[in-house]
Each structure stands twice: as structure tokens, then as C-alpha cells.
Scaffold this motif. Structure first.
Motif, mmCIF file in Angstrom:
data_model
loop_
_atom_site.group_PDB
_atom_site.id
_atom_site.type_symbol
_atom_site.label_atom_id
_atom_site.label_comp_id
_atom_site.label_asym_id
_atom_site.label_seq_id
_atom_site.Cartn_x
_atom_site.Cartn_y
_atom_site.Cartn_z
ATOM 1 N N ARG A 5 -0.086 17.444 1.387
ATOM 2 C CA ARG A 5 0.052 16.313 1.764
ATOM 3 C C ARG A 5 1.269 14.890 2.038
ATOM 4 O O ARG A 5 1.444 14.473 3.287
ATOM 5 C CB ARG A 5 -1.066 14.857 1.792
ATOM 6 N N TYR A 6 2.060 15.616 0.968
ATOM 7 C CA TYR A 6 2.822 14.457 1.474
ATOM 8 C C TYR A 6 4.079 14.951 1.935
ATOM 9 O O TYR A 6 5.257 14.766 3.402
ATOM 10 C CB TYR A 6 4.025 14.188 -0.180
ATOM 11 N N HIS A 85 -2.075 -0.547 -10.184
ATOM 12 C CA HIS A 85 -1.208 0.820 -10.257
ATOM 13 C C HIS A 85 -0.731 0.670 -8.875
ATOM 14 O O HIS A 85 0.365 1.071 -8.468
ATOM 15 C CB HIS A 85 -2.173 1.861 -10.638
ATOM 16 N N LEU A 86 -1.158 0.850 -7.360
ATOM 17 C CA LEU A 86 -0.989 0.915 -6.522
ATOM 18 C C LEU A 86 0.387 -0.317 -5.638
ATOM 19 O O LEU A 86 1.282 0.146 -5.668
ATOM 20 C CB LEU A 86 -2.378 0.727 -5.006
ATOM 21 N N ALA A 87 0.171 -1.075 -6.141
ATOM 22 C CA ALA A 87 0.895 -2.129 -5.748
ATOM 23 C C ALA A 87 2.677 -2.155 -6.487
ATOM 24 O O ALA A 87 3.693 -1.869 -6.396
ATOM 25 C CB ALA A 87 -0.058 -4.078 -6.677
ATOM 26 N N ALA A 88 2.146 -1.028 -7.787
ATOM 27 C CA ALA A 88 3.290 -1.953 -8.715
ATOM 28 C C ALA A 88 3.841 -0.195 -8.322
ATOM 29 O O ALA A 88 5.228 -0.199 -8.824
ATOM 30 C CB ALA A 88 2.550 -1.285 -10.330
ATOM 31 N N ALA A 89 3.690 0.958 -8.034
ATOM 32 C CA ALA A 89 4.408 1.929 -7.139
ATOM 33 C C ALA A 89 4.476 1.466 -6.245
ATOM 34 O O ALA A 89 5.832 1.951 -5.736
ATOM 35 C CB ALA A 89 2.992 2.947 -6.806
ATOM 36 N N LEU A 160 9.699 5.939 1.037
ATOM 37 C CA LEU A 160 8.691 5.928 1.438
ATOM 38 C C LEU A 160 7.040 6.159 1.785
ATOM 39 O O LEU A 160 6.125 5.573 1.843
ATOM 40 C CB LEU A 160 9.309 4.198 2.654
ATOM 41 N N ILE A 161 7.060 6.969 2.514
ATOM 42 C CA ILE A 161 6.497 8.165 3.185
ATOM 43 C C ILE A 161 5.398 8.356 1.809
ATOM 44 O O ILE A 161 4.495 8.374 1.978
ATOM 45 C CB ILE A 161 7.029 9.859 2.952
ATOM 46 N N HIS A 166 0.450 7.725 -1.016
ATOM 47 C CA HIS A 166 0.439 7.533 -2.539
ATOM 48 C C HIS A 166 -0.826 5.494 -2.001
ATOM 49 O O HIS A 166 -2.043 5.721 -2.819
ATOM 50 C CB HIS A 166 1.198 6.672 -3.681
ATOM 51 N N SER A 167 -0.518 5.538 -1.309
ATOM 52 C CA SER A 167 -1.743 3.997 -1.247
ATOM 53 C C SER A 167 -2.609 4.116 -0.351
ATOM 54 O O SER A 167 -3.597 4.146 -0.260
ATOM 55 C CB SER A 167 -0.610 2.841 -0.233
ATOM 56 N N SER A 168 -2.621 4.816 0.372
ATOM 57 C CA SER A 168 -3.409 5.956 1.054
ATOM 58 C C SER A 168 -5.171 6.589 0.519
ATOM 59 O O SER A 168 -5.452 6.666 0.037
ATOM 60 C CB SER A 168 -3.057 7.007 1.956
#
Length: 189
Positions: A5-6, A85-89, A160-161, A166-168
Motif C-alpha cells: 500500500r505504501y 497514536h495517529l497524531a504522534a506518528a 509524508l506519504i 498511516h493516518s488512513s
């Protein structure tokens, strides 16, 4: 699967950015065709930001401590932990793309212990996307592919990708948590 996916996301963004750059040089300017890699990434960051923030806002504060327990969910994060977790990443990846140190407390992709209430978590989340926007704005075709030693040679565009992918991933988990609580996700309304 996650690695694939990445790779697909990276290729799409690079192709779109390179294509936009080639079109910019080959044809008359058009607002829709003249997107830089920075603008394309910022678009996807904004799109993910809208989805994630709306979803985080839809969960009542009383349910931020919710974590599924039935089935194969033993030991998973609570909703609050997912968002943090999402925000910290995001903070770590955005800071890396900017060549900055991430904020204190983001080690192991977890938020500082002081971030507890829904309001604090939402503020922390919004701040993380601000860092990603700054990182996208600072990127250009000259620096996007430069290896960043502190990030194991990964590049700005890679980081950034990674943040968008990761956010997705965690957005999808947040949506599942909302549905388990009987809440229609904002994007499905």
C-alpha cells in the motif's frame, strides 16, 4: 500488504507530481494541471485531516476509553489511544520531513501523558496535521528526494506519504470503533 500500500501510494503521488511538472513545462498553464508534488501531498494531507478530525470529533468523550473486547481484539488500543497514536506518528513524520526534532512525548508513536481529555486530544491531533502541512509546503522538486540521515535515509516525500498511509490505516480503525458504538461515521452521512 501494508508495504505494498505504501509503495502504491508513493508511486501515485510521484507520478502525479512528475506528470503535473511535465504538463507545466509542456502546455499552457491551467490551475488544474499545474500541481507540484508539494501541492499534491498537501491535498492528500488535507483530505485525510478532514476525515480523521471529523471522525475523532464524532466519538463522544465518554466513549474515548472504548476498546473492542470480543473476537480477535484482545489488547487493542482504546479510541483515544488510536487518535493519539495517529497524531504522534504525524508529529514524528512531519518533523522528520522538516529536519526538526519531534515534540517531546511522541516516542513510540504515543502522545505525551498530559494529553488526556477529548479537547486535549483533538488539539493535539489538529497540531499534528499542521506539522504535516508545513512539511508539505517546505518540500519542492529539489529537496523531496534527498535522504534524511536521521530517518534512516528516507526522503521527505517518503515520510509524508507514510504519514498519509498511516493516518488512513488508523482512520479505518477509528471508523470501526464508531460503528461498534452505533455511530454513523461523518464521511458516511
Amino acid at each position: 500488504m501494508r508495504k505494498r500500500r505504501y509503495i502504491v501510494a508513493a508511486l501515485l503521488i510521484l507520478v502525479l507530481g512528475k506528470s503535473a511538472s511535465a504538463q507545466k513545462q509542456a502546455s499552457a498553464p491551467s490551475p488544474a494541471d499545474n500541481k507540484t508534488v508539494s501541492e499534491v501531498l498537501d491535498f492528500w494531507i488535507s483530505d485525510m485531516e478532514h476525515l480523521v478530525i471529523a471522525t475523532a470529533g464524532a466519538m463522544p468523550e465518554a466513549d474515548y476509553s472504548f476498546a473492542p473486547t470480543k473476537g480477535e481484539f484482545k489488547g487493542v488500543r482504546t479510541f483515544a489511544e488510536e487518535v493519539k497514536h495517529l497524531a504522534a506518528a504525524n508529529y514524528q513524520l512531519g518533523a522528520g520531513a522538516l529536519g526538526e526534532d519531534p515534540p517531546a512525548g511522541t516516542q513510540d508513536e504515543s502522545a505525551p501523558a498530559s494529553v488526556q481529555t477529548k479537547a486535549e486530544i483533538m488539539e493535539y491531533l489538529r497540531g499534528s496535521f499542521s506539522v504535516l502541512h508545513r512539511a508539505a509546503a517546505a518540500m519542492n522538486e529539489r529537496n523531496m528526494d534527498e535522504p534524511i540521515a536521521a530517518k534512516g535515509g528516507r526522503t521527505r516525500v517518503w515520510l509524508l506519504i507514510d504519514a498519509v498511509a498511516h493516518s488512513s490505516n488508523h482512520y479505518g480503525q477509528m471508523v470501526e470503533y464508531l460503528r461498534m458504538k452505533g455511530i454513523m461515521p461523518p464521511a458516511s452521512r
